[in-house]
Design a protein around this motif. Structure first.
Motif, PDB file in Angstrom:
ATOM      1  N   ASP A 182       0.828  -1.207   0.000  1.00  0.00           N
ATOM      2  CA  ASP A 182       0.000   0.000   0.000  1.00  0.00           C
ATOM      3  C   ASP A 182       0.862   1.258   0.000  1.00  0.00           C
ATOM      4  OD1 ASP A 182      -2.132  -1.717   0.130  1.00  0.00           O
ATOM      5  OD2 ASP A 182      -2.573  -1.328   2.240  1.00  0.00           O
ATOM      6  N   LEU A 183       1.881   1.255   0.829  1.00  0.00           N
ATOM      7  CA  LEU A 183       2.773   2.414   0.896  1.00  0.00           C
ATOM      8  C   LEU A 183       3.510   2.615  -0.423  1.00  0.00           C
ATOM      9  CD1 LEU A 183       4.124   4.672   2.556  1.00  0.00           C
ATOM     10  CD2 LEU A 183       5.843   2.988   3.217  1.00  0.00           C
ATOM     11  N   LEU A 184       3.997   1.539  -1.002  1.00  0.00           N
ATOM     12  CA  LEU A 184       4.716   1.633  -2.269  1.00  0.00           C
ATOM     13  C   LEU A 184       3.804   2.153  -3.377  1.00  0.00           C
ATOM     14  CD1 LEU A 184       7.388   1.096  -3.712  1.00  0.00           C
ATOM     15  CD2 LEU A 184       6.565  -1.194  -4.213  1.00  0.00           C
ATOM     16  N   PHE A 185       2.572   1.642  -3.439  1.00  0.00           N
ATOM     17  CA  PHE A 185       1.629   2.131  -4.449  1.00  0.00           C
ATOM     18  C   PHE A 185       1.379   3.620  -4.270  1.00  0.00           C
ATOM     19  CE2 PHE A 185      -2.476   3.190  -6.166  1.00  0.00           C
ATOM     20  CZ  PHE A 185      -2.459   2.580  -7.413  1.00  0.00           C
ATOM     21  N   ALA A 186       1.164   4.056  -3.022  1.00  0.00           N
ATOM     22  CA  ALA A 186       0.886   5.473  -2.769  1.00  0.00           C
ATOM     23  C   ALA A 186       2.062   6.355  -3.170  1.00  0.00           C
ATOM     24  CB  ALA A 186       0.552   5.676  -1.296  1.00  0.00           C
ATOM     25  N   VAL A 187       3.265   5.933  -2.833  1.00  0.00           N
ATOM     26  CA  VAL A 187       4.453   6.733  -3.178  1.00  0.00           C
ATOM     27  C   VAL A 187       4.622   6.823  -4.694  1.00  0.00           C
ATOM     28  CG1 VAL A 187       6.973   6.774  -3.053  1.00  0.00           C
ATOM     29  CG2 VAL A 187       5.641   6.356  -0.993  1.00  0.00           C
ATOM     30  N   VAL A 188       4.459   5.702  -5.380  1.00  0.00           N
ATOM     31  CA  VAL A 188       4.604   5.699  -6.843  1.00  0.00           C
ATOM     32  C   VAL A 188       3.508   6.546  -7.485  1.00  0.00           C
ATOM     33  CG1 VAL A 188       4.464   4.221  -8.891  1.00  0.00           C
ATOM     34  CG2 VAL A 188       5.861   3.529  -6.946  1.00  0.00           C
ATOM     35  N   TRP A 189       2.268   6.408  -7.005  1.00  0.00           N
ATOM     36  CA  TRP A 189       1.157   7.165  -7.594  1.00  0.00           C
ATOM     37  C   TRP A 189       1.349   8.670  -7.404  1.00  0.00           C
ATOM     38  CZ3 TRP A 189      -2.504   5.905 -10.922  1.00  0.00           C
ATOM     39  CH2 TRP A 189      -3.497   6.833 -11.165  1.00  0.00           C
ATOM     40  N   VAL A 190       1.673   9.087  -6.208  1.00  0.00           N
ATOM     41  CA  VAL A 190       1.829  10.522  -5.938  1.00  0.00           C
ATOM     42  C   VAL A 190       3.023  11.087  -6.699  1.00  0.00           C
ATOM     43  CG1 VAL A 190       2.357  12.205  -4.117  1.00  0.00           C
ATOM     44  CG2 VAL A 190       0.629  10.453  -3.727  1.00  0.00           C
ATOM     45  N   THR A 191       4.099  10.327  -6.783  1.00  0.00           N
ATOM     46  CA  THR A 191       5.266  10.785  -7.538  1.00  0.00           C
ATOM     47  C   THR A 191       4.932  10.938  -9.016  1.00  0.00           C
ATOM     48  OG1 THR A 191       6.740   9.699  -5.973  1.00  0.00           O
ATOM     49  CG2 THR A 191       7.660  10.267  -8.127  1.00  0.00           C
ATOM     50  N   THR A 192       4.254   9.941  -9.574  1.00  0.00           N
ATOM     51  CA  THR A 192       3.884   9.990 -10.990  1.00  0.00           C
ATOM     52  C   THR A 192       2.948  11.161 -11.276  1.00  0.00           C
ATOM     53  OG1 THR A 192       4.106   7.594 -11.135  1.00  0.00           O
ATOM     54  CG2 THR A 192       2.863   8.662 -12.879  1.00  0.00           C
ATOM     55  N   VAL A 193       1.941  11.336 -10.439  1.00  0.00           N
ATOM     56  CA  VAL A 193       0.991  12.433 -10.641  1.00  0.00           C
ATOM     57  C   VAL A 193       1.692  13.779 -10.494  1.00  0.00           C
ATOM     58  CG1 VAL A 193      -1.017  13.565  -9.614  1.00  0.00           C
ATOM     59  CG2 VAL A 193      -1.055  11.115 -10.035  1.00  0.00           C
ATOM     60  N   SER A 194       2.573  13.908  -9.531  1.00  0.00           N
ATOM     61  CA  SER A 194       3.293  15.167  -9.340  1.00  0.00           C
ATOM     62  C   SER A 194       4.168  15.491 -10.542  1.00  0.00           C
ATOM     63  CB  SER A 194       4.145  15.111  -8.077  1.00  0.00           C
ATOM     64  OG  SER A 194       3.337  14.972  -6.950  1.00  0.00           O
ATOM     65  N   LEU A 195       4.861  14.493 -11.052  1.00  0.00           N
ATOM     66  CA  LEU A 195       5.699  14.717 -12.234  1.00  0.00           C
ATOM     67  C   LEU A 195       4.862  15.054 -13.462  1.00  0.00           C
ATOM     68  CD1 LEU A 195       8.382  11.918 -11.765  1.00  0.00           C
ATOM     69  CD2 LEU A 195       8.673  14.391 -11.469  1.00  0.00           C
ATOM     70  N   LEU A 196       3.746  14.360 -13.648  1.00  0.00           N
ATOM     71  CA  LEU A 196       2.865  14.680 -14.775  1.00  0.00           C
ATOM     72  C   LEU A 196       2.338  16.103 -14.671  1.00  0.00           C
ATOM     73  CD1 LEU A 196       0.718  11.465 -15.300  1.00  0.00           C
ATOM     74  CD2 LEU A 196       2.225  12.547 -16.964  1.00  0.00           C
ATOM     75  N   TYR A 197       1.899  16.481 -13.481  1.00  0.00           N
ATOM     76  CA  TYR A 197       1.340  17.818 -13.301  1.00  0.00           C
ATOM     77  C   TYR A 197       2.404  18.897 -13.474  1.00  0.00           C
ATOM     78  CZ  TYR A 197      -1.171  21.745 -11.288  1.00  0.00           C
ATOM     79  OH  TYR A 197      -1.752  22.958 -11.095  1.00  0.00           O
ATOM     80  N   ASP A 198       3.608  18.635 -13.012  1.00  0.00           N
ATOM     81  CA  ASP A 198       4.666  19.643 -13.106  1.00  0.00           C
ATOM     82  C   ASP A 198       5.209  19.802 -14.520  1.00  0.00           C
ATOM     83  OD1 ASP A 198       4.445  20.224 -10.445  1.00  0.00           O
ATOM     84  OD2 ASP A 198       6.137  18.964  -9.832  1.00  0.00           O
ATOM     85  N   PHE A 199       5.244  18.711 -15.286  1.00  0.00           N
ATOM     86  CA  PHE A 199       5.897  18.790 -16.600  1.00  0.00           C
ATOM     87  C   PHE A 199       4.922  18.662 -17.762  1.00  0.00           C
ATOM     88  CE2 PHE A 199       9.253  17.307 -13.698  1.00  0.00           C
ATOM     89  CZ  PHE A 199      10.120  18.379 -13.840  1.00  0.00           C
TER      90      PHE A 199
END
Length: 93
Positions: free
Chosen positions: A41-58
């Protein structure tokens, strides 16, 4: 005025409250039983938030703020969909 019994296990001033010990034991046993699930669960959350943050930023740099929130909210069905499909794939083998 009533005196408190020093041997009373429900004494609120007693630093070794049995309720706290039971709570710690319950938390410890819950974590030990569900260690891999909690890690997934923690790994999924970290990967999801990182991916969404990178998509939103770039990729969506000029998008409004609500797009970020919608991407984050999309993580809820994505989480359940991912683990449901993972369970289905394990059963199919």
């Amino acid at each position: 005025m009533t005196e408190t019994d020093p041997t009373d296990p429900t004494d609120p001033t007693d630093p070794t409250d049995p309720d706290e010990e039971r709570l710690v034991d319950r938390v410890r046993s819950n974590v030990s039983e569900n260690r891999t699930g909690m890690l997934q669960d923690l790994l999924f959350a970290v990967v999801w938030v990182t991916t969404v943050s990178l998509l939103y930023d770039f990729a969506f740099a000029s998008a409004p703020q609500w797009v970020l929130y919608m991407f984050m909210l999309a993580g809820i069905p994505a989480y359940f969909g991912f683990f449901a499909s993972l369970a289905f794939a394990k059963r199919a083998q």
